[in-house]
Design a protein around this motif. Structure first.
Motif, mmCIF file in Angstrom:
data_model
loop_
_atom_site.group_PDB
_atom_site.id
_atom_site.type_symbol
_atom_site.label_atom_id
_atom_site.label_comp_id
_atom_site.label_asym_id
_atom_site.label_seq_id
_atom_site.Cartn_x
_atom_site.Cartn_y
_atom_site.Cartn_z
ATOM 1 N N VAL A 56 -77.646 12.919 -6.340
ATOM 2 C CA VAL A 56 -77.626 12.385 -5.055
ATOM 3 C C VAL A 56 -76.110 12.379 -4.634
ATOM 4 O O VAL A 56 -75.917 12.252 -2.900
ATOM 5 N N ASN A 57 -75.620 10.104 -5.196
ATOM 6 C CA ASN A 57 -74.292 10.422 -4.629
ATOM 7 C C ASN A 57 -73.854 11.617 -4.761
ATOM 8 O O ASN A 57 -72.514 11.826 -3.522
ATOM 9 N N ALA A 58 -73.310 12.838 -6.289
ATOM 10 C CA ALA A 58 -72.226 13.337 -6.133
ATOM 11 C C ALA A 58 -72.806 14.166 -4.594
ATOM 12 O O ALA A 58 -72.039 14.233 -3.912
ATOM 13 N N LYS A 59 -74.110 14.280 -3.860
ATOM 14 C CA LYS A 59 -74.707 14.642 -2.716
ATOM 15 C C LYS A 59 -73.747 14.684 -1.979
ATOM 16 O O LYS A 59 -73.211 14.694 -0.623
ATOM 17 N N GLN A 60 -73.888 12.987 -1.441
ATOM 18 C CA GLN A 60 -73.641 11.957 -0.834
ATOM 19 C C GLN A 60 -71.972 12.319 -0.259
ATOM 20 O O GLN A 60 -71.675 12.428 1.191
ATOM 21 N N LEU A 61 -71.242 12.230 -1.137
ATOM 22 C CA LEU A 61 -70.363 12.099 -1.290
ATOM 23 C C LEU A 61 -69.654 13.598 -1.410
ATOM 24 O O LEU A 61 -68.514 13.578 -0.325
ATOM 25 N N GLU A 62 -69.782 14.598 -1.740
ATOM 26 C CA GLU A 62 -69.786 15.708 -1.088
ATOM 27 C C GLU A 62 -69.547 16.464 0.694
ATOM 28 O O GLU A 62 -68.807 16.959 1.596
ATOM 29 N N MET A 63 -71.146 15.819 1.515
ATOM 30 C CA MET A 63 -71.098 15.809 2.347
ATOM 31 C C MET A 63 -70.269 14.863 3.118
ATOM 32 O O MET A 63 -70.386 15.383 3.782
ATOM 33 N N GLN A 64 -70.187 13.986 2.950
ATOM 34 C CA GLN A 64 -69.288 12.576 3.349
ATOM 35 C C GLN A 64 -68.166 13.500 3.230
ATOM 36 O O GLN A 64 -67.410 13.775 4.695
ATOM 37 N N ASN A 65 -67.736 14.140 2.168
ATOM 38 C CA ASN A 65 -65.980 14.715 2.343
ATOM 39 C C ASN A 65 -65.892 16.158 3.414
ATOM 40 O O ASN A 65 -65.162 15.981 4.471
ATOM 41 N N GLN A 66 -67.229 16.961 3.566
ATOM 42 C CA GLN A 66 -67.499 18.535 4.685
ATOM 43 C C GLN A 66 -66.991 17.391 5.982
ATOM 44 O O GLN A 66 -66.713 17.740 6.963
ATOM 45 N N LEU A 67 -67.665 15.741 6.189
ATOM 46 C CA LEU A 67 -68.391 15.583 7.759
ATOM 47 C C LEU A 67 -66.561 15.224 8.046
ATOM 48 O O LEU A 67 -66.179 15.180 9.629
ATOM 49 N N TRP A 68 -65.922 14.679 7.825
ATOM 50 C CA TRP A 68 -64.959 14.091 7.516
ATOM 51 C C TRP A 68 -63.313 15.462 7.709
ATOM 52 O O TRP A 68 -63.143 15.199 8.508
ATOM 53 N N VAL A 69 -64.108 16.415 6.836
ATOM 54 C CA VAL A 69 -63.394 17.398 6.967
ATOM 55 C C VAL A 69 -63.446 18.524 8.064
ATOM 56 O O VAL A 69 -62.079 18.689 9.351
ATOM 57 N N LYS A 70 -64.467 17.899 8.972
ATOM 58 C CA LYS A 70 -65.324 18.498 10.283
ATOM 59 C C LYS A 70 -64.732 17.609 11.178
ATOM 60 O O LYS A 70 -63.712 17.739 12.152
ATOM 61 N N ASP A 71 -64.647 16.416 10.727
ATOM 62 C CA ASP A 71 -63.305 15.893 12.455
ATOM 63 C C ASP A 71 -62.385 15.343 12.533
ATOM 64 O O ASP A 71 -62.040 15.420 13.144
ATOM 65 N N GLU A 72 -61.831 15.779 11.212
ATOM 66 C CA GLU A 72 -60.518 16.204 11.154
ATOM 67 C C GLU A 72 -60.112 17.137 12.183
ATOM 68 O O GLU A 72 -58.633 17.535 12.935
ATOM 69 N N LYS A 73 -60.685 18.652 12.064
ATOM 70 C CA LYS A 73 -60.922 19.709 12.215
ATOM 71 C C LYS A 73 -60.902 20.055 14.088
ATOM 72 O O LYS A 73 -60.715 19.890 14.885
ATOM 73 N N LEU A 74 -61.828 18.821 14.574
ATOM 74 C CA LEU A 74 -61.994 18.348 15.885
ATOM 75 C C LEU A 74 -60.830 17.666 16.520
ATOM 76 O O LEU A 74 -61.019 17.740 17.551
ATOM 77 N N LYS A 75 -60.379 16.766 15.846
ATOM 78 C CA LYS A 75 -59.986 16.114 16.266
ATOM 79 C C LYS A 75 -58.353 16.755 16.530
ATOM 80 O O LYS A 75 -57.342 17.076 17.552
#
Length: 876
Positions: A664-683
């Motif tokens: 779960v921790n690894a999945k959360q970290l992976e999802m947060q990284n994906q969310l950050w990448v998407k935020d950066e792309k949107l920015k």
């Protein structure tokens, strides 16, 4: 009182057997019993006096070749159905008796299937005495004139004998005679048992002529049985014996329930490493009849039963032990020499092994089945011991012989180790029904003949002249003859007494006259003669007075003797009256005995019925106890299994909880990284749209896509960069006072990097020399190092990954373990400048945005939070 000595059982000197020790093979003989009926099929044929041949019966299947397989077996000697008991004794047991008298031990046992004639061979029947009664008869015929008085030799309960003086032996005899509670030892004058009275005819008696006449002998016998692998003493009296046990016509015992259960005996090892039965009764016997009576007393207690194959089947192994004590006479030939080193004790064991049987043929049940199992197990152990001995001798191995697996082999362990001669008689029943069992017996006998036993060493001969007893007897006979010739104890004409009398008188002076004028010699001689004459007259007067006194004493004795005769006459009259009373009482006693026999017969019937019910009750109780024990075992096993399964479930649950938490921790970290990448792309997309809508002049340079070093799919793009971006000129150096290469390689580190950490493809990476990299800390790794560093990753609020290096010192604890004291934390952070530039564009003008726009590269800086000064050894 003479000093007591202690006799010891002879043993070969030393335990280690040298290579040149002479050895003799085990003597194996075969005896074939006659068939029970003339029409029975025979499967054994005697080819010669040393070879027999086994023929398979007609109903047996053929072998692979289609022919019946006939096998031949060789023995030291084969005795056919016409062989008498005397011939068998002359060849087998007689040499063992001779060795027994020569202070050598011996072992003789019978082996075979049930109903093959083992007990008949060993014991015999009236008119046909077996090996045991003939051995005893030969022994007493040989040593009878040289036996010591009773209780001169006394057992010490430690497989040895103590020597008592004549006075102590006399006191012991009187003590035994006066003790009413102790049963007296049977004497030879008592009437022998009718079943043993006519076993050996006088013309078949034999003796050993080379007996040492200058020694005294004494015989002790003991009788034991091994029943269900327990040893019982057959000569031990029951503590409570109101009614003697009765025997049926076939010799089957009827158990008396009022008897106390006999206690089993244990085997022990004496100081000479010889095995013996502790607490076993040893009876001193002085004649063949007395030994027969002791044997029959134990034989009545032996366990026998009726089976499908044998009406009187032995249910135990019986061992009759004959122990012979031998001690030399002193120099005068009158008394036993009180020297324990010159006393020898030899023994002969006569063993009647119970026959092996198959339960499918005997149809045994209950106790009979248990007895058969124990009998077969003990015989199998004997076979195993013989096999191991044979393998050790033929192959040179040194395997341990399993003597202790059975009481039979453990008791006779010393004989196979070289303590005496071993002989075995294989009894064979030639009927076809016993073919399979007979085949196994023949194989065992053939293997036993290949085993060699060390020859016993002769005892040293004492240094005393021979013929002492004969000279002493001749002196006593001559003395008694002379006393009879003189009619009394007077020995006046004895030359020795006359010489003593003359020596007591005054000595005569020199009587030689050398000079005619000598007037001194003759007066001196006359004076001495007168003195001798006066002494003689005085002695004559004293003798006359003594004669008168003796005459008066004789007269008094005559008067007393006449008075005694009158008294005896009166007593005889009274005795006649008493005899009449006794005769009437005997008649009454006979009537009561007949009545008692009738009641005993009824009691026997009731006891037999009671025994049957008791046996059924015991068997049911044993079955109930067995089932209860089995139920308890199953319940305890079930509880243990439930506890084990609960522990396994708890361990598995805890393991999977940890695994799920990690995933779960690894999945959360992976999802947060994906969310950050998407935020950066949107920015970035928003910035591009904003720039295109402003329509300002100048180069429309699109910013590079922000790179995320922690993602696996962006690694190839990162690897294409040729050089890392230069640090910002305005960024001040972080902690410039820290020198990471102060003492490189001075101390060892434990680099703890969890397996869940993500790999960051940054230029600046923590590099620790002399480090042991582990994914989980262990005490073994900590014991080899002085420093500890933990690489920890966490996601910040702005979406960046922060890497922390947590450092500490390793030290030992009082309990012998390892502990870590944390001293410093170093943080590594990665940022993307695109987000800061977009924020500046939103707050400033378009020109400023164009001037401040830089390529989208990643940079990293280090923040240090120091609690204590760093230790050396960290380098980046």
């Amino acid at each position: 009182m003479q000093r007591q000595g202690k006799a010891k059982t002879p043993r070969r000197p030393g335990h280690k057997k040298t290579s040149n020790t002479e050895k003799d093979p085990v003597g194996v003989y075969c005896r074939i019993r006659p068939l029970g009926a003339d029409d029975e099929e025979c499967c054994v044929e005697m080819i010669s006096n040393t070879t027999i041949q086994l023929h398979p019966p007609d109903g047996l299947k053929a072998n692979r070749n289609g022919d019946f397989k006939e096998t031949q077996y060789s023995f030291k000697k084969v005795f056919g159905i016409q062989t008498t008991q005397k011939e068998l004794f002359e060849d087998v047991a007689k040499p063992l008796i001779e060795d027994l008298i020569q202070c050598k031990n011996g072992l003789l046992f019978t082996y075979g299937v049930t109903g093959s004639g083992k007990t008949f061979t060993m014991t015999g029947s009236p008119g046909q005495g077996g090996l045991l009664p003939r051995s005893l008869d030969m022994l007493f015929n040989s040593i009878s004139p040289y036996q010591a008085k009773r209780y001169v030799f006394k057992p010490d309960d430690k497989n040895g004998l103590e020597i008592q003086s004549q006075v102590d032996a006399l006191l012991e005899r009187q003590k035994r005679e006066n003790m009413q509670s102790v049963p007296k030892t049977p004497v030879s004058r008592q009437k022998a048992d009718p079943e043993f009275a006519d076993m050996i005819s006088p013309e078949q008696a034999c003796k050993y002529d080379s007996v040492d006449e200058d020694s005294s002998y004494s015989v002790f016998v003991s009788y034991i049985e091994i029943y269900n692998n327990y040893i019982y003493d057959l000569l031990e009296d029951a503590p409570f014996d109101p009614i003697r046990p009765k025997w049926l016509g076939g010799g089957t015992p009827v158990r008396n329930t009022e008897f106390v259960t006999p206690q089993s005996k244990i085997l022990r090892e004496d100081q000479n490493h010889n095995m013996y039965v502790a607490g076993c009764v040893e009876v001193e016997v002085k004649s063949t009849e007395e030994a027969f009576e002791v044997f029959w007393k134990g034989q009545k207690k032996r366990r026998i039963a009726n089976t499908q194959l044998n009406r009187e089947s032995s249910r135990s192994h019986s061992v009759f032990i004959v122990k012979l004590a031998q001690a030399p006479l002193d120099a005068d030939g009158d008394h036993i020499l009180q020297d324990k080193n010159q006393v020898n004790v030899s023994q002969l064991c006569l063993v009647d092994l119970a026959g092996s049987e198959r339960t499918s043929r005997t149809r045994a049940e209950g106790n009979r089945l248990r007895e058969a199992g124990n009998i077969n197990q003990s015989l199998m152990t004997l076979r195993t011991c013989i096999e191991v001995l044979r393998e050790n001798q033929m192959c040179g191995t040194n395997k341990m012989v399993p003597y202790r697996d059975s009481k039979v082999t453990h008791l006779f362990k010393n004989y196979f180790d070289g303590e005496g001669k071993v002989r075995m008689i294989v009894c064979v029943n030639p009927k076809a029904d016993d073919y399979d069992e007979t085949m196994l017996v023949m194989r065992f006998a053939e293997m036993t003949q290949e085993v060699e036993v060390a020859r016993p060493v002769d005892r040293a001969i004492y240094a005393l002249p021979a013929g002492r007893r004969h000279r002493n007897q001749a002196f006593k006979e001559e003395l008694s003859r002379r006393l009879e010739e003189r009619g009394g104890p007077s020995n006046a004409d004895d030359p020795e007494l006359m010489n003593q009398l003359i020596d007591s008188l005054p000595a005569l002076p020199a009587c030689e006259l050398l000079d005619a004028t000598d007037d001194q010699t003759l007066p001196r001689l006359v004076e001495v003669l007168e003195r001798r004459h006066r002494i003689r007259q005085m002695m004559t007067k004293q003798f006359s007075k003594a004669a008168i006194t003796l005459k008066s004493m004789l007269q008094d004795f005559d008067s007393n003797f006449s008075a005694k005769e009158n008294f005896i006459h009166d007593q005889r009259g009274k005795l006649g009256e008493k005899d009449k009373v006794i005769s009437s009482q005997k008649t009454e006693l006979e009537r009561l005995e007949n009545k008692s026999k009738t009641l005993e017969y009824k009691i026997d019937i009731l006891q037999k019925t009671t025994n049957i019910y008791e046996e059924d009750k015991r068997s049911l109780q044993q079955e109930l106890e067995t089932r209860e024990q089995r139920l308890h075992r199953e319940l305890s096993e079930r509880k243990r299994m439930e506890q084990r399964m609960q522990g396994m479930v708890a361990d598995t649950k805890h393991k999977w909880e940890k695994e799920c938490e990690r995933r779960v921790n690894a999945k959360q970290l992976e999802m947060q990284n994906q969310l950050w990448v998407k935020d950066e792309k949107l920015k970035q997309l928003k910035a591009i749209v904003t720039e295109s809508s402003s329509g300002s002049a100048g180069p429309t340079e699109r910013p590079d896509k922000p790179q995320r070093p922690s993602r696996e799919k962006d690694r190839p793009a990162t690897q294409k960069r040729s050089a890392s971006p230069s640090p910002m000129p305005t960024a001040p150096p972080v902690h410039q006072r820290h020198r990471r290469s102060h003492s490189t390689g001075g101390e060892k580190w434990v680099d703890h990097t969890p397996s869940t950490n993500l790999e960051l493809d940054t230029v600046m990476q923590p590099i620790i020399p002399n480090a042991i990299k582990v994914s989980a800390p262990s005490e073994k790794a900590l014991a080899k190092c002085h420093k500890y560093v933990l690489t920890h990753q966490e996601l910040a609020s702005d979406g960046e990954i922060h890497t922390k290096l947590i450092k500490g010192d390793v030290f030992k604890t009082r309990g012998g373990g390892q502990a870590v004291q944390f001293t410093d934390i170093e943080t590594l952070k990665q940022e993307c400048p695109t987000a800061s530039s977009s924020r500046k564009r939103r707050s400033g003008s378009g020109t400023d945005d164009q001037e401040n726009r830089v390529p989208a590269v990643s940079s990293s800086h280090v923040d240090q939070k120091r609690r204590k000064p760093w230790g050396n050894g960290c380098e980046k």
